[in-house]
Motif scaffolding. Structure first.
Motif, short mmCIF file in Angstrom:
data_model
loop_
_atom_site.label_atom_id
_atom_site.label_comp_id
_atom_site.label_asym_id
_atom_site.label_seq_id
_atom_site.Cartn_x
_atom_site.Cartn_y
_atom_site.Cartn_z
N TYR A 103 -4.86 3.44 -2.32
CA TYR A 103 -5.35 2.06 -2.33
C TYR A 103 -5.54 1.53 -3.74
N VAL A 130 -7.95 -2.89 5.61
CA VAL A 130 -7.76 -1.46 5.36
C VAL A 130 -7.88 -0.68 6.67
N ILE A 171 0.89 -1.16 0.00
CA ILE A 171 0.00 0.00 0.00
C ILE A 171 0.92 1.21 0.00
N ASP A 193 6.15 2.77 0.16
CA ASP A 193 5.39 1.56 -0.10
C ASP A 193 5.56 0.64 1.11
#
Length: 139
Positions: free
Chosen positions: A122, A99, A46, A90
């Motif tokens: 995302y 999430v 992510i 990252d």
């Protein structure tokens, strides 16, 4: 005409610049921010972007927050211009549950002294923005 082709070219470049920022956090041709391009996100990651005051220790506090949550930074870049620094990181999501956990770390990072704003990319452009407004968390 040559003017129309030039205008079309400029409009296309502006659209590409905005798309790159929304999709990958890349900054180009900015007056206030440094040129920053980490490339495509790492596999199984992510992407976070962080805007902070360019002061000693700020990057250390940001990376420490990820470490405290047990998250590994797969790749990152930090550039500054004047009193602003811009970071693209990252974070490896292998084994991460949801999430929701990323929203919690985003709030933690956003509220670090000197952090101005954060964004979690995302894969859906425009989502995941948060800001530190004088000590208040705003999403």
């Amino acid at each position: 005409s040559r003017l129309e082709r030039s205008e079309d070219s400029a409009a296309s470049m502006a659209a590409d610049t905005i798309r790159d920022y929304l999709e990958t956090g890349t900054i180009r041709n900015s007056v206030n921010f440094p040129t920053t391009d980490l490339g495509r996100p790492a596999d199984h990651s992510i992407r976070f972007t962080v805007v902070n005051k360019n002061v000693p220790g700020a990057l250390a506090h940001i990376t420490e927050a990820f470490a405290e949550e047990g998250l590994n930074i797969a790749q990152q870049i930090n550039h500054s211009r004047g009193n602003i620094a811009y970071n693209v990181l990252d974070v490896d999501i292998t084994g991460s549950e949801s999430v929701v956990s990323f929203k919690a770390i985003q709030e933690k990072i956003t509220m670090i002294d000197g952090v101005i704003s954060t964004r979690v990319i995302y894969g859906v452009p425009g989502q995941g923005y948060a800001k530190n407004l004088d000590g208040e968390y705003f999403v």
